[in-house]
Design an enzyme around this catalytic site. Sequence first.
Site, short mmCIF file in Angstrom:
data_model
loop_
_atom_site.label_atom_id
_atom_site.label_comp_id
_atom_site.label_asym_id
_atom_site.label_seq_id
_atom_site.Cartn_x
_atom_site.Cartn_y
_atom_site.Cartn_z
N GLY A 126 -49.15 52.07 0.82
CA GLY A 126 -49.81 53.36 0.74
C GLY A 126 -50.72 53.67 1.91
O GLY A 126 -51.12 54.82 2.11
N ASP A 127 -51.07 52.67 2.68
CA ASP A 127 -51.85 52.85 3.90
C ASP A 127 -51.55 51.65 4.80
O ASP A 127 -52.41 50.81 5.05
CB ASP A 127 -53.34 52.93 3.60
CG ASP A 127 -54.17 53.27 4.84
OD1 ASP A 127 -53.58 53.41 5.93
OD2 ASP A 127 -55.41 53.37 4.72
#
Length: 244
Positions: free
Chosen positions: A169-170
């Site tokens: 997600g990041d």
Amino acid sequence: MSLRSSIPPGDVAVPDRVRALAGNAEPVPVWRNELGGVTFRVGALYVKWGPRNLEASMAEEAERLAWAARWTPVPEVRDHGETDTEEWLVTSALEGESAVAPAWVARPDVAVRAIAVGLRALHDVLPVEECTYDWSVPTRLARAAARGIALPAELRDPPSVDRLVVCHGDACSPNTLIGPNGRWIAHVDLGALGTADRWADIAVATMSLGWNYGPGWDETFLDAYGVDPDPVRTAYYRALWNAT
């Protein structure tokens, strides 16, 4: 989530909440993001502090860290909380350094391969069928709309899913920790973890390489991850990241 982070200067103001959590230890700022959040090293712990916002939640991150810890090395959550104006997350310190620590910026060939191998390991080990968190395109578009973001029409027509995985997600470079032997040892900052096409992570991971090590590292990353280039998915997921 076009969000960049950096190592802050030593004169960062320490919030009262962090002082209270630190007790007698002296908080040392180690990371800062564009949303106003700062992470401090406090003895054998890290305290992540920031103003409350609509883009990220440390309560959600604590939940995701606890879930992911069943299969992959991530920081142990010690405490978290929030008020109307701030939120915080306390985690255990892990061995190793961020992939953008000066020692690894000086050895980008080693760092890039470690990031790629670590991301592939994360994608391979986290079980999609047991993950209740979603980071798919429809969910990200809906969240952006809820924050009042007007998106280009072309982002509403994503490419087909190549491989569904539990994404970080990041997956930017700083969120991989590297051990003294030059191999990845853990991941941090999993607040957006959820199921999505693996290219949602890969596209952002390779884009981040340019920010941290300079241009020209995509091929090294893709080779170490074990995937052929995919210009269409790469372009789409980079545009989605920058727009949301």
